[in-house]
Design a protein around this motif. Structure first.
Motif, PDB file in Angstrom:
ATOM      1  N   LYS A   1      -0.291  10.113  -6.328  1.00  0.00           N
ATOM      2  CA  LYS A   1       0.036   9.060  -7.286  1.00  0.00           C
ATOM      3  C   LYS A   1      -0.001   7.681  -6.633  1.00  0.00           C
ATOM      4  O   LYS A   1      -0.307   6.685  -7.277  1.00  0.00           O
ATOM      5  CB  LYS A   1       1.416   9.310  -7.898  1.00  0.00           C
ATOM      6  N   ARG A   2       0.331   7.655  -5.339  1.00  0.00           N
ATOM      7  CA  ARG A   2       0.290   6.358  -4.659  1.00  0.00           C
ATOM      8  C   ARG A   2      -1.148   5.903  -4.431  1.00  0.00           C
ATOM      9  O   ARG A   2      -1.440   4.701  -4.492  1.00  0.00           O
ATOM     10  CB  ARG A   2       1.032   6.428  -3.330  1.00  0.00           C
ATOM     11  N   VAL A   3      -2.042   6.855  -4.178  1.00  0.00           N
ATOM     12  CA  VAL A   3      -3.455   6.490  -4.093  1.00  0.00           C
ATOM     13  C   VAL A   3      -3.856   5.796  -5.384  1.00  0.00           C
ATOM     14  O   VAL A   3      -4.476   4.724  -5.386  1.00  0.00           O
ATOM     15  CB  VAL A   3      -4.331   7.746  -3.879  1.00  0.00           C
ATOM     16  N   LEU A   4      -3.471   6.416  -6.489  1.00  0.00           N
ATOM     17  CA  LEU A   4      -3.848   5.855  -7.781  1.00  0.00           C
ATOM     18  C   LEU A   4      -3.158   4.519  -8.027  1.00  0.00           C
ATOM     19  O   LEU A   4      -3.733   3.613  -8.636  1.00  0.00           O
ATOM     20  CB  LEU A   4      -3.523   6.852  -8.890  1.00  0.00           C
ATOM     21  N   ALA A   5      -1.922   4.401  -7.538  1.00  0.00           N
ATOM     22  CA  ALA A   5      -1.212   3.141  -7.727  1.00  0.00           C
ATOM     23  C   ALA A   5      -1.933   2.014  -7.003  1.00  0.00           C
ATOM     24  O   ALA A   5      -2.175   0.941  -7.571  1.00  0.00           O
ATOM     25  CB  ALA A   5       0.216   3.258  -7.223  1.00  0.00           C
TER      26      ALA A   5
ATOM     27  N   LEU B   1       4.827  -1.770  -7.475  1.00  0.00           N
ATOM     28  CA  LEU B   1       4.060  -0.788  -8.243  1.00  0.00           C
ATOM     29  C   LEU B   1       3.991   0.587  -7.565  1.00  0.00           C
ATOM     30  O   LEU B   1       4.249   1.608  -8.212  1.00  0.00           O
ATOM     31  CB  LEU B   1       2.671  -1.337  -8.557  1.00  0.00           C
ATOM     32  N   PRO B   2       3.674   0.662  -6.267  1.00  0.00           N
ATOM     33  CA  PRO B   2       3.666   1.999  -5.660  1.00  0.00           C
ATOM     34  C   PRO B   2       5.024   2.693  -5.764  1.00  0.00           C
ATOM     35  O   PRO B   2       5.092   3.890  -6.038  1.00  0.00           O
ATOM     36  CB  PRO B   2       3.302   1.714  -4.201  1.00  0.00           C
ATOM     37  N   ASP B   3       6.085   1.927  -5.606  1.00  0.00           N
ATOM     38  CA  ASP B   3       7.407   2.542  -5.731  1.00  0.00           C
ATOM     39  C   ASP B   3       7.667   3.008  -7.157  1.00  0.00           C
ATOM     40  O   ASP B   3       8.414   3.954  -7.387  1.00  0.00           O
ATOM     41  CB  ASP B   3       8.500   1.547  -5.323  1.00  0.00           C
ATOM     42  N   ALA B   4       7.059   2.297  -8.097  1.00  0.00           N
ATOM     43  CA  ALA B   4       7.280   2.652  -9.496  1.00  0.00           C
ATOM     44  C   ALA B   4       6.740   4.040  -9.810  1.00  0.00           C
ATOM     45  O   ALA B   4       7.012   4.592 -10.870  1.00  0.00           O
ATOM     46  CB  ALA B   4       6.632   1.618 -10.414  1.00  0.00           C
ATOM     47  N   MET B   5       5.952   4.599  -8.881  1.00  0.00           N
ATOM     48  CA  MET B   5       5.415   5.944  -9.105  1.00  0.00           C
ATOM     49  C   MET B   5       6.511   7.000  -9.091  1.00  0.00           C
ATOM     50  O   MET B   5       6.255   8.176  -9.335  1.00  0.00           O
ATOM     51  CB  MET B   5       4.371   6.281  -8.035  1.00  0.00           C
ATOM     52  N   GLU B   6       7.739   6.564  -8.783  1.00  0.00           N
ATOM     53  CA  GLU B   6       8.857   7.498  -8.893  1.00  0.00           C
ATOM     54  C   GLU B   6       9.066   7.941 -10.338  1.00  0.00           C
ATOM     55  O   GLU B   6       9.693   8.954 -10.592  1.00  0.00           O
ATOM     56  CB  GLU B   6      10.135   6.845  -8.380  1.00  0.00           C
ATOM     57  N   GLY B   7       8.562   7.154 -11.253  1.00  0.00           N
ATOM     58  CA  GLY B   7       8.722   7.510 -12.662  1.00  0.00           C
ATOM     59  C   GLY B   7       7.889   8.741 -12.985  1.00  0.00           C
ATOM     60  O   GLY B   7       7.002   9.128 -12.230  1.00  0.00           O
TER      61      GLY B   7
ATOM     62  N   GLU C   1       4.181  19.172  -6.430  1.00  0.00           N
ATOM     63  CA  GLU C   1       3.548  18.782  -5.170  1.00  0.00           C
ATOM     64  C   GLU C   1       2.679  17.545  -5.401  1.00  0.00           C
ATOM     65  O   GLU C   1       1.851  17.545  -6.302  1.00  0.00           O
ATOM     66  CB  GLU C   1       2.675  19.939  -4.656  1.00  0.00           C
ATOM     67  N   GLN C   2       2.877  16.508  -4.564  1.00  0.00           N
ATOM     68  CA  GLN C   2       2.069  15.308  -4.758  1.00  0.00           C
ATOM     69  C   GLN C   2       1.212  14.993  -3.549  1.00  0.00           C
ATOM     70  O   GLN C   2       0.430  14.033  -3.570  1.00  0.00           O
ATOM     71  CB  GLN C   2       2.970  14.098  -5.048  1.00  0.00           C
TER      72      GLN C   2
ATOM     73  N   GLY D   1      -4.726  13.519 -15.079  1.00  0.00           N
ATOM     74  CA  GLY D   1      -5.249  14.626 -14.281  1.00  0.00           C
ATOM     75  C   GLY D   1      -4.341  14.915 -13.104  1.00  0.00           C
ATOM     76  O   GLY D   1      -4.013  16.077 -12.814  1.00  0.00           O
ATOM     77  N   ALA D   2      -3.917  13.845 -12.431  1.00  0.00           N
ATOM     78  CA  ALA D   2      -2.999  14.032 -11.314  1.00  0.00           C
ATOM     79  C   ALA D   2      -1.731  14.707 -11.802  1.00  0.00           C
ATOM     80  O   ALA D   2      -1.185  15.598 -11.146  1.00  0.00           O
ATOM     81  CB  ALA D   2      -2.677  12.680 -10.676  1.00  0.00           C
ATOM     82  N   GLY D   3      -1.262  14.272 -12.986  1.00  0.00           N
ATOM     83  CA  GLY D   3      -0.066  14.892 -13.550  1.00  0.00           C
ATOM     84  C   GLY D   3      -0.296  16.366 -13.797  1.00  0.00           C
ATOM     85  O   GLY D   3       0.577  17.205 -13.530  1.00  0.00           O
TER      86      GLY D   3
END
Lengths: 635, 103, 490
Positions: free
Chosen positions: A310-314, A244-250, A364-365, A353-355
């Motif tokens: 995004k990883r925090v959220l993941a 799932l964290p890796d899926a944040m590449e999407g 920037e992430q 919101g993050a988006g």
């Protein structure tokens, strides 16, 4: 609408988005062929179709709940042995269906602007529509086979969308990783479904349930275990959570829709749907609760130390689904679904919101490169503030009631106080990391390189406002609040407040005097310090340009073990493949000629046989034959 | 003292022929010889069939023998034809030189 | 004395039609060398032959159905018409039709266009007719050899291509050895039974039992030879080479038609004729199935030559099909039939795509030749993905259904270990099929040269992909038809 019903048209709920996906597949390229001037048509068409699907879903759900029995079922013809196919609308599927179509619509609208700089948007929106369709099929199915079809469909859609920016190497790899881990879990699930079908002679939920009432404990435990593994894979539960964290590449809207609100909750849905099995299998239920607890705790602690927003959220998503699994494990299916419902709103809002932040900051992430954004992005700040309140479970916000419902139910389970204590502690961590994100991004001084920063346009903020309304009201609309658990409510309220206060002290007020603070809050801070130490270490390495993906000791330990296992399995497969190729090559090419020491003892007789390629084939043939003969004749 | 020749003797002979043919296929480098070794294998079969036909006093086995012979001829003809095509392209009839296709 | 009767005529009718048309094609080829576009008429003539074959198969079937017979043995006991035979022949017929449709452009490009090609394909089909229907050893042997010899020549059909020569020669030599061993087994069976009729052999073998050394040697040699025909490990070594060197349409045909017919022989010989000594051949099949899935799946992982990759993949599929025979129940048998239908469809479709990749000046045999197919030919790429998903056994395609039947049969017969192993290799296979998808969708195109997508190629690709998807979603009608033809219930 009096007297008439559109219920038979429920198939339109998945049908319309599927139509959109088909349109994009066949005509997308024709519409959107110029990479320099992306067309807006795919976004508009697909958003409209999903919105229509929501409309259908809303009317159907309302009408179905008016029916006696609150359920409506379309039963189709037989699909194949043991499987007829049809759609089932009951409160459980209605909730999920509305959630998917509703949030799906908002995210489609949001994406039309968010993604407007990308080429080939027909691929994006087609994939998104396909996802919505498959997810609707998953929840509306009236049997396990159709559910599984949707299950695989959403996996495939997720794979396509994670890899949308396939030009980026990590995106492609992340897509593959998600897909492969899910497939491994699905293998167990297929076995489970086959088992159910063999035992029950049907895949229909009702048929399986009535048949399961007469099964032995072993059968039930076996079936439930298989389904649990499938659910763990899809819902990213420890130890299968690493995809799932890796899926944040999407793209971020994909994360918001698929990897927070809907698809990852499919496992929760599956278990809730199979509650007739799980409630008869206490061991499996206990395992579910334990897995959920571990997941919630580990993921929350990792989220504390992540810097990629995004990883925090993941990790937060993983942790929250862990809470849902706890609820499922202690038999509180309603509480689990309640939390699923509220979580969908505040987590997708957080992602959107993050988006919005990422969009404004040109991609920037890293939280450490944000700061003070509340002045420049007031709308985003307001909605994120509400969502973080809900995530931290501050009384009155949606997340509070649902999480409290779960914690209250844990006490009904044997030894439930363990789950309760760990759950409360995890809540504290949740409040801290939720507000750490807020304080780093929106308060303090500006750290971003871009200046000035502009708020996102209304097409993006309006869907966020809609979601934020649900974050406030979501807890109140469902009649699930149990006021009698008021002592627990007070306790969680205090814990949430403590968490936010700690985050405030630690990240905003005295960020420079951490060392001094650490001494004062010894037990908690000692626990955090290790993370901090590693966090700093990793940060340094990130600054040095090395891309490392983990941030804390927990993250490091668990990702290393699991990633190594996965990599190891892949490596092993590669090596075995290499061995086989080497074998073929040797048989073919004959190391014979280059008499190598390792195979010298084999090489000599083979050379003496004048082995060429052809003859080594023949040799193997004869050897196989002789082995078989020898086995039988000497027996 | 002479023993009567029983079907077992024929079976042993045919087994020997089979082994010789198989070993020939495995060991000889020249493809023409390999084709001949294959003929040996088929002849082992023929001896079997003829002996059994005699033993059962029945004609089917001998028909089988004739069929096998005809098929063997066809197979050898095709084999030689392919071999000639190969020889034209590659200038070799050695089995070890067939090394384009591997892995 | 029996004489050649009308019913004998009906029994042999399809084979007679095929042979007549095969000879006719040869004659017309010689006569029509100078006619412009004569080859096209030749192909159409061949297709006519196939159509008439289809009609005659239908006549046979309806005659049987009209008489209420489940099987009929004719031609003086040489040929049995039954469900198994009809099933195999129908599939082989379909495969040959697709071969004709896909070969035309390919042969034009390779400049090897001559009538023998169609003639040989028809002869091979006649051979497979006898493989599937023979009820005694001599006929069976003739069928096997007629098929094999035709295929030897087809594999080496591009005479100037050194790889094709080499493939043909390897296939021929190894094939001849395997035929020799099968024949040796046949001779022992004849010795045991004193008859070449399968029915007599069956009763004689069950009288002797599984410990008799003659029975052991006969069964082992026959099983080894048959496993060679279906390219099961460890008798598979010819397959990657022959598949790689052969002209691509022939590879597809070889991997489907000859495998289907060989499975028909296996079904007829092992469970039907030698069922009493199941304890002898079942362990062999188990070992071969597991080894095939292992070698096939793992060797394909790092393979970058497309036809070799599909060779390994079809080795693995042979392993899965064997599992159905091992299970041996009604469900297992159905699994075999379903798997064969589905396998035929998806493999033919995949090889159609590979055939289209072969263009002027481009061999189209390597993984990187697929690059950017999603942008240059999106429809072909998407249909190929459907076929690949099916090969990997993913729902909602037909491949899932096939694996479903096999797995269900295994679980039903308590072969849990086999089921787990098979499921594990499904995951492995996913990886290498997805490598193809990755090349098509995630790599830019290297050439703008259009695919050699003739009408025939497009037709066969659309047909196979659509059917693959259709069977996956609505399996009932096709399955019912398949079960009805093959006579396994329903």
């Amino acid at each position: 609408m009096v007297g008439t019903t559109i219920l038979p048209a429920i198939w339109l709920a998945p049908g319309l988005p599927l139509l959109g996906a088909a349109l994009m597949l066949f005509f997308g390229r024709a519409i959107d062929h110029d990479p320099d001037q992306p067309s807006r048509v795919p976004g508009i068409v697909c958003s409209t179709l999903v919105a229509l699907s929501f409309l259908v879903a809303a009317i159907c759900a309302w009408q179905a709940l008016m029916l006696p029995g609150h359920r409506f079922e379309i039963r189709g013809g037989t699909w194949f042995a043991g499987g007829e196919w049809g759609l089932l609308l009951d409160p459980l599927s209605a909730e999920l269906m509305l959630l998917i179509a509703g949030i799906g619509t908002l995210i489609h609208i949001y994406s039309t602007v968010y993604m407007s700089h990308d080429a080939a948007l027909y691929r994006f929106f087609g994939g998104l529509n396909f996802f919505v369709a498959m997810m609707q099929i998953l929840v509306l199915a009236n049997n396990y086979l159709l559910l599984f079809a949707g299950w695989e469909g959403v996996g495939f859609a997720s794979y396509l969308l994670i890899g949308f920016h396939y030009g980026r190497w990590q995106a492609g790899v992340a897509g593959m990783k998600a897909f492969i881990i899910n497939r491994a879990a699905d293998a167990a699930m297929v076995l489970g479904i086959l088992f159910l079908m063999l035992k029950a002679g049907t895949a229909h939920y009702g048929g399986v349930a009535s048949s399961a009432a007469h099964w032995s404990d072993t059968s039930i435990t076996l079936a439930a275990s298989f389904l649990l593994v499938g659910a763990m894979g899809k819902s990213a539960q420890f130890p299968l959570h690493i995809w799932l964290p890796d899926a944040m590449e999407g793209p971020t809207p994909v994360s918001a829709l698929i990897h927070s609100a809907t698809m990852v909750c499919a496992g929760v849905y599956l278990i809730a749907r199979s509650s007739f099995l799980f409630s008869q299998a206490p061991e499996v239920s206990l395992a579910t609760a334990i897995i959920g607890t571990i997941t919630a705790l580990v993921a929350a602690s990792i989220a504390l130390a992540e810097n990629d927003i995004k990883r925090v959220l993941a990790y937060s998503t993983i942790s929250q689904i862990g809470f849902m699994f706890v609820a499922l494990g202690v038999g509180a299916y309603r509480a689990a679904l309640f939390h699923l419902f509220t979580h969908a709103f505040f987590k997708s809002l957080l992602f959107l919101g993050a988006g919005s932040l990422i969009h404004a900051l040109d991609g920037e992430q890293n939280l450490k490169h944000m700061g003070g954004l509340r002045r420049e992005m007031p709308a985003t700040f307001r909605v994120m503030w509400i969502a973080s309140m809900a995530l931290a479970a501050v009384p009155g916000f949606a997340g509070f009631f649902s999480k409290d419902a779960i914690l209250g139910e844990t006490l009904n389970a044997p030894n439930g106080w363990v789950f309760l204590i760990v759950g409360l502690f995890t809540s504290l961590l949740t409040a801290i990391y939720a507000w750490r994100l807020m304080f780093l991004a929106f308060y303090g001084e500006a750290r971003q390189s871009r200046d000035p920063v502009h708020e996102s346009p209304a097409v993006m903020t309006v869907p966020m406002y809609v979601l934020s309304a649900f974050c406030v009201l979501g807890g109140w609309v469902l009649p699930l609040i149990d006021w009698s658990a008021w002592p627990l409510m007070i306790a969680s309220g205090v814990i949430a407040a403590c968490g936010i206060w700690l985050a405030w002290r630690y990240y905003l007020v005295v960020p420079d005097r951490r060392a001094a603070l650490d001494r004062r809050f010894s037990p908690i801070v000692d626990f955090l310090r290790n993370r901090w130490y590693i966090d700093a270490l990793y940060e340094e390495q990130i600054l040095n340009g090395t891309i490392l993906r983990t941030a804390s000791g927990a993250a490091r330990a668990d990702e290393r073990i699991i990633d190594e296992t996965v990599n190891g399995a892949a490596w092993l497969a590669r090596q075995i493949s290499r061995v086989f190729r080497w074998f073929d090559r040797w048989i073919l090419d004959g190391l014979v000629r280059s008499s190598s020491g390792a195979v010298g003892f084999l090489s000599a007789p083979v050379r003496s046989l004048q082995t060429g390629f052809l003859q080594t084939y023949a040799f193997l043939f004869v050897a196989g034959l002789l082995a078989a003969l020898g086995y039988y004749l000497t027996r | 003292m002479l023993h009567a020749i029983s079907p077992i003797h024929y079976l042993v002979l045919s087994a020997l022929l089979l082994v010789i043919g198989t070993v020939g296929v495995l060991l000889r480098r020249n493809i023409v010889v390999i084709l001949m070794s294959i003929e040996l294998i088929l002849n082992a079969v023929n001896i079997n069939l003829a002996a059994f036909s005699r033993m059962h006093a029945q004609i089917q086995g001998q028909i089988f023998v004739l069929t096998v012979m005809a098929v063997a001829v066809a197979e050898a003809a095709v084999g030689l034809a392919v071999l000639i095509a190969l020889f034209r392209n590659r200038g070799t009839v050695i089995a070890d030189d067939l090394d384009l296709l591997k892995w | 004395m029996p004489v050649f009767t009308g019913s004998d005529m009906l029994t042999l009718l399809p084979a007679i039609v095929m042979c007549l048309f095969a000879c006719g094609t040869l004659v017309l080829d010689v006569m029509g060398r100078r006619i412009p576009r004569g080859r096209r008429w030749l192909m159409l003539f061949g297709l006519c032959g196939l159509a008439i074959t289809g009609v005659s198969l239908w006549r046979q079937w309806s005659a049987l159905a009209a008489g209420g017979l489940s099987q009929y043995t004719g031609a003086q006991g040489a040929v049995t018409l039954d469900g198994l035979g009809f099933f195999s022949n129908a599939l082989v017929l379909g495969a040959t039709v697709l071969l004709f449709l896909t070969s035309y452009r390919f042969l034009e490009i390779t400049r090897e266009h001559s009538g023998e090609y169609y003639s040989l394909a028809l002869f091979a089909q006649a051979g497979m007719y006898f493989m599937a229907t023979a009820s005694e050893l001599i006929t069976l042997f003739l069928g096997l050899e007629l098929t094999s010899i035709s295929f030897y020549i087809l594999v080496g059909f591009t005479r100037v291509d050194r790889r094709s020569n080499e493939a043909a020669l390897k296939y021929l030599l190894l094939g001849a050895v395997s035929s020799g061993f099968i024949l040796y087994g046949f001779s022992l069976l004849y010795g045991i039974a004193g008859s070449t009729e399968l029915a007599d052999i069956s009763s004689a073998v069950s009288g002797r039992g599984a410990s008799d050394p003659f029975v052991v040697v006969a069964v082992v040699t026959i099983v080894a030879g048959l496993l060679f025909k279906i390219s099961a490990v460890p008798f598979h070594m010819w397959a990657p080479d022959a598949y790689d060197g052969a002209p691509t349409p022939v590879t597809g045909h070889l991997s489907v038609a000859s495998k289907v017919a060989s499975f028909a022989v296996i079904l007829r010989l092992l469970p039907m004729t030698l069922g009493s000594v199941r304890s002898l051949w079942e362990p062999l099949l188990i070992v071969a199935a597991v080894a095939s899935m292992t070698v096939g799946s793992i060797a394909a992982l790092t393979q970058h030559r497309l036809k070799r990759l599909f060779a390994y993949s079809s080795i693995a599929h042979a392993g899965y099909i064997l599992l159905g025979i091992i299970a041996g129940t009604q469900m297992g048998l159905r699994g075999v039939y379903v798997y064969l239908i589905v396998y035929a469809l998806m493999n033919l479709g995949a090889f159609t795509v590979l055939t289209a990749l072969h263009r002027h000046g481009i061999a189209g045999e390597d993984l990187h030749d697929l690059r950017g197919l999603s942008t240059t030919r999106p429809v072909h790429a998407a249909l190929f993905v459907v076929l690949l998903l099916s090969l990997a056994g993913m729902p909602p395609t037909a491949g899932f259904l096939a694996k479903y039947y096999i797995f269900t049969a295994l679980i039903e017969t308590r072969h849990y270990a086999l089921a787990v192993i098979a499921a594990a290799y499904v995951v492995v296979s996913l990886y290498f099929y997805f490598r193809l998808v990755r090349e098509m969708y995630m790599r830019p195109a290297e050439t703008r040269e259009p695919l050699a997508a003739s009408l025939g190629i497009r037709l066969s690709l659309y047909a196979t992909a659509a059917l693959t998807l259709f069977i996956g979603v609505f399996p009932e009608p096709v399955l019912r038809l398949g079960f009805r033809i093959s006579g396994v219930g329903q």
